[in-house]
Design a protein around this motif. Sequence first.
Motif, PDB file in Angstrom:
ATOM      1  N   LYS A 110       0.837  -1.203   0.000  1.00  0.00           N
ATOM      2  CA  LYS A 110       0.000   0.000   0.000  1.00  0.00           C
ATOM      3  C   LYS A 110       0.876   1.259   0.000  1.00  0.00           C
ATOM      4  CE  LYS A 110      -2.257   1.410   3.755  1.00  0.00           C
ATOM      5  NZ  LYS A 110      -3.257   1.530   4.826  1.00  0.00           N
ATOM      6  N   GLU A 111       1.932   1.262   0.813  1.00  0.00           N
ATOM      7  CA  GLU A 111       2.836   2.413   0.854  1.00  0.00           C
ATOM      8  C   GLU A 111       3.534   2.603  -0.494  1.00  0.00           C
ATOM      9  OE1 GLU A 111       4.552   2.988   5.280  1.00  0.00           O
ATOM     10  OE2 GLU A 111       5.048   1.064   4.338  1.00  0.00           O
ATOM     11  N   ASP A 112       3.936   1.487  -1.113  1.00  0.00           N
ATOM     12  CA  ASP A 112       4.566   1.560  -2.433  1.00  0.00           C
ATOM     13  C   ASP A 112       3.635   2.204  -3.450  1.00  0.00           C
ATOM     14  OD1 ASP A 112       7.109   0.551  -1.947  1.00  0.00           O
ATOM     15  OD2 ASP A 112       6.534  -1.526  -2.366  1.00  0.00           O
ATOM     16  N   LEU A 113       2.378   1.781  -3.473  1.00  0.00           N
ATOM     17  CA  LEU A 113       1.414   2.325  -4.431  1.00  0.00           C
ATOM     18  C   LEU A 113       1.170   3.814  -4.205  1.00  0.00           C
ATOM     19  CD1 LEU A 113      -1.188  -0.572  -4.663  1.00  0.00           C
ATOM     20  CD2 LEU A 113       0.441   0.163  -6.411  1.00  0.00           C
ATOM     21  N   ILE A 114       1.106   4.215  -2.946  1.00  0.00           N
ATOM     22  CA  ILE A 114       0.894   5.631  -2.637  1.00  0.00           C
ATOM     23  C   ILE A 114       2.108   6.444  -3.082  1.00  0.00           C
ATOM     24  CG2 ILE A 114       0.606   7.306  -0.770  1.00  0.00           C
ATOM     25  CD1 ILE A 114      -1.028   5.068   0.682  1.00  0.00           C
ATOM     26  N   LEU A 115       3.304   5.947  -2.806  1.00  0.00           N
ATOM     27  CA  LEU A 115       4.517   6.654  -3.210  1.00  0.00           C
ATOM     28  C   LEU A 115       4.606   6.766  -4.736  1.00  0.00           C
ATOM     29  CD1 LEU A 115       7.165   8.022  -2.368  1.00  0.00           C
ATOM     30  CD2 LEU A 115       8.258   5.774  -2.490  1.00  0.00           C
ATOM     31  N   ILE A 116       4.309   5.683  -5.429  1.00  0.00           N
ATOM     32  CA  ILE A 116       4.333   5.694  -6.898  1.00  0.00           C
ATOM     33  C   ILE A 116       3.318   6.701  -7.439  1.00  0.00           C
ATOM     34  CG2 ILE A 116       3.780   4.342  -8.957  1.00  0.00           C
ATOM     35  CD1 ILE A 116       4.886   1.879  -7.347  1.00  0.00           C
ATOM     36  N   GLY A 117       2.125   6.703  -6.864  1.00  0.00           N
ATOM     37  CA  GLY A 117       1.089   7.648  -7.290  1.00  0.00           C
ATOM     38  C   GLY A 117       1.506   9.091  -7.078  1.00  0.00           C
ATOM     39  N   GLU A 118       2.116   9.372  -5.931  1.00  0.00           N
ATOM     40  CA  GLU A 118       2.560  10.742  -5.647  1.00  0.00           C
ATOM     41  C   GLU A 118       3.692  11.144  -6.581  1.00  0.00           C
ATOM     42  OE1 GLU A 118       0.632  12.493  -4.085  1.00  0.00           O
ATOM     43  OE2 GLU A 118      -0.412  11.087  -2.808  1.00  0.00           O
ATOM     44  N   TRP A 119       4.574  10.202  -6.896  1.00  0.00           N
ATOM     45  CA  TRP A 119       5.669  10.485  -7.828  1.00  0.00           C
ATOM     46  C   TRP A 119       5.099  10.823  -9.212  1.00  0.00           C
ATOM     47  CZ3 TRP A 119       7.476   8.553 -12.444  1.00  0.00           C
ATOM     48  CH2 TRP A 119       8.750   8.953 -12.824  1.00  0.00           C
ATOM     49  N   LEU A 120       4.138  10.021  -9.669  1.00  0.00           N
ATOM     50  CA  LEU A 120       3.527  10.278 -10.982  1.00  0.00           C
ATOM     51  C   LEU A 120       2.792  11.615 -11.014  1.00  0.00           C
ATOM     52  CD1 LEU A 120       2.157   6.744 -11.895  1.00  0.00           C
ATOM     53  CD2 LEU A 120       3.915   8.031 -13.124  1.00  0.00           C
ATOM     54  N   ASN A 121       1.998  11.879  -9.979  1.00  0.00           N
ATOM     55  CA  ASN A 121       1.241  13.133  -9.929  1.00  0.00           C
ATOM     56  C   ASN A 121       2.172  14.347  -9.914  1.00  0.00           C
ATOM     57  OD1 ASN A 121      -1.237  11.854  -9.925  1.00  0.00           O
ATOM     58  ND2 ASN A 121      -1.381  11.814  -7.699  1.00  0.00           N
TER      59      ASN A 121
END
Length: 101
Positions: free
Chosen positions: A46-57
Amino acid sequence: MANNNGYVNLLASQGSIDLGSSQPFFFTGQSSDESSVKERRKWSPKEDLILIGEWLNTSKDPIVSNEQKVGAFWKRIVEFYNSSPLLVGTIPRELGQCKQR
């Protein structure tokens, strides 16, 4: 033993060091106590997905685009990551942790 520039001569302040000794040498402020070592916190999926999403955004931000410095870029990612409502109750991550991940 500080000189005029404020630097400390570690060799003079520590005395002599036996380089042939098998015993570890600890500078002032260090100890051999294992309890002072922080336990490494693993990243959850879950933390990985949130970090990836924030990086993309952050990287696809049409207003700022690529006109930002690396430090500002990662600072924004960490701020958005730590403010995610999906991470309420968890220990916030530091910039270095997110950047290294």
